[in-house]
Design a protein around this motif. Structure first.
Motif, PDB file in Angstrom:
ATOM      1  N   CYS A 189      -4.660  -2.117 -12.356  1.00  0.00           N
ATOM      2  CA  CYS A 189      -4.895  -3.014 -11.233  1.00  0.00           C
ATOM      3  C   CYS A 189      -5.381  -4.357 -11.790  1.00  0.00           C
ATOM      4  O   CYS A 189      -6.389  -4.403 -12.500  1.00  0.00           O
ATOM      5  CB  CYS A 189      -5.939  -2.400 -10.299  1.00  0.00           C
ATOM      6  N   GLU A 199       0.835  -1.206   0.000  1.00  0.00           N
ATOM      7  CA  GLU A 199       0.000   0.000   0.000  1.00  0.00           C
ATOM      8  C   GLU A 199       0.864   1.248   0.000  1.00  0.00           C
ATOM      9  O   GLU A 199       0.580   2.223  -0.723  1.00  0.00           O
ATOM     10  CB  GLU A 199      -0.912   0.002   1.224  1.00  0.00           C
ATOM     11  N   ASN A 222      -5.346  -2.303  -2.678  1.00  0.00           N
ATOM     12  CA  ASN A 222      -5.448  -1.100  -1.859  1.00  0.00           C
ATOM     13  C   ASN A 222      -5.987   0.055  -2.703  1.00  0.00           C
ATOM     14  O   ASN A 222      -5.944   0.024  -3.938  1.00  0.00           O
ATOM     15  CB  ASN A 222      -4.090  -0.763  -1.224  1.00  0.00           C
ATOM     16  N   ARG A 223      -6.469   1.072  -2.043  1.00  0.00           N
ATOM     17  CA  ARG A 223      -7.200   2.143  -2.726  1.00  0.00           C
ATOM     18  C   ARG A 223      -6.283   3.140  -3.429  1.00  0.00           C
ATOM     19  O   ARG A 223      -6.780   4.054  -4.100  1.00  0.00           O
ATOM     20  CB  ARG A 223      -8.091   2.885  -1.722  1.00  0.00           C
ATOM     21  N   GLU A 279      -7.625  -8.008  -1.558  1.00  0.00           N
ATOM     22  CA  GLU A 279      -8.231  -6.868  -2.232  1.00  0.00           C
ATOM     23  C   GLU A 279      -7.186  -5.793  -2.518  1.00  0.00           C
ATOM     24  O   GLU A 279      -6.297  -5.551  -1.697  1.00  0.00           O
ATOM     25  CB  GLU A 279      -9.358  -6.281  -1.386  1.00  0.00           C
ATOM     26  N   PRO A 299      -6.515   2.434 -10.907  1.00  0.00           N
ATOM     27  CA  PRO A 299      -7.526   1.432 -11.263  1.00  0.00           C
ATOM     28  C   PRO A 299      -7.282   0.756 -12.604  1.00  0.00           C
ATOM     29  O   PRO A 299      -7.476  -0.462 -12.736  1.00  0.00           O
ATOM     30  CB  PRO A 299      -8.831   2.248 -11.274  1.00  0.00           C
ATOM     31  N   ARG A 326       0.714   4.176  -2.638  1.00  0.00           N
ATOM     32  CA  ARG A 326       0.351   5.472  -2.048  1.00  0.00           C
ATOM     33  C   ARG A 326       1.371   6.548  -2.381  1.00  0.00           C
ATOM     34  O   ARG A 326       1.017   7.698  -2.681  1.00  0.00           O
ATOM     35  CB  ARG A 326       0.215   5.310  -0.532  1.00  0.00           C
TER      36      ARG A 326
END
Length: 284
Positions: A184, A149, A176-177, A174, A181, A153
């Motif tokens: 991914c 992450e 990470n945010r 899952e 996208p 980040r």
């Protein structure tokens, strides 16, 4: 219909697209017992067929091809692979994975590596943006929490793209945010995922981690040692951690690796140390 360009620049194509045939077949699938039969499905649009044991080879090819096409479309030329423990929390965050007080204290103390990984990814990504428009030295991680992450980040901090290569697991699977996208991906096969980690790698930044981190580290070292892969910087962050958990010198003493195999490793403590090792290696 697909929005991809036709093979002819004027738009002419003598054959109908597979997408059009898929749509036409779906429209008639409820018509008769024959069209409703699983055997009538187009092979490439039949999930039951594609997930049979006998079609494993096809699935392996697809997992290799799908990310490769996405990287080509995005113009990504090279990457910096960033590995490290999924269980290491950001600074100031409780260690969610700790099973006892000792692990809690150690994992939370290791949050310094989260911060260094984030800063290292920022440095790489700034260089990528200014030197190649975000096409070279693109950060790629396993897409999970912890140090992974931190890598995604750090790229996001400076508005840069980063890649996430996830794997289907019972936990920690899952993305990470912070991962881009459009870059991914999710894998079923560890082997194909590993190939994508290394196919464009110009450097590896390895932070403290567990079995998964060590698996990726030793696979890369083996490929470089046996000259099945070009030599790249392999940077181990946190020398005291690595020399405590792995005695590289003991391998030399035992004769199971050559003394000069130790030259495949570079130790670093800070993000700047790691980036300097890459700069020296590529002389820029």
């Amino acid at each position: 219909m697909s929005d991809k360009p036709h093979r002819n620049r004027d738009g002419w194509d003598p054959f109908p697209s597979s997408e059009r045939d898929r749509q036409d077949a779906a429209a008639m699938s409820g018509g008769t017992p024959q069209t409703r039969s699983p055997t009538y499905r187009l092979a490439f649009d039949d999930a039951d067929f594609l997930t049979r044991e006998e079609t494993r080879g096809v699935r392996l090819q697809l997992e290799l091809m799908k990310p490769e096409l996405a990287f080509l479309d995005a113009g990504i030329l090279s990457t910096v692979v960033l590995f490290g423990g999924a269980r290491i929390p950001p600074p100031g965050v409780a260690a969610w994975a700790a099973r006892n007080d000792t692990q809690k204290a150690n994992l939370e103390a290791s949050s310094k590596y989260y911060e260094e990984a984030r800063r290292f990814a920022q440095i790489c990504s700034r260089h990528s943006a200014t030197s190649s428009g975000g096409k070279e030295f693109v950060i790629v991680t396993g897409g999970g929490p912890g140090v992974m992450e931190a890598g995604n980040r750090g790229a996001a901090d400076v508005g840069a793209p980063s890649i996430s290569l996830n794997i289907t697991l019972p936990r920690e699977q899952e993305p990470n945010r912070f991962a881009t996208p459009e870059l991914c991906f999710n894998f079923h096969y560890f082997a194909i995922r590993k190939m994508h980690f290394l196919l464009r790698a110009k450097a590896m930044a390895i932070f403290p981690g567990g079995f998964g981190t060590m698996d990726e580290l030793f696979e890369a070292l083996t490929l470089i040692q046996t000259k099945r892969m070009q030599k790249i910087p392999v940077i181990l962050f946190g020398e005291s951690f690595w020399k405590r958990v792995i005695s590289f010198e003991a391998l030399v003493e035992a004769g199971t690796i050559a003394p000069d195999d130790l030259e495949l490793l570079t130790f670093a403590e800070t993000a700047e140390d790691g980036w300097q090792a890459i700069r020296q290696f590529y002389a820029f």
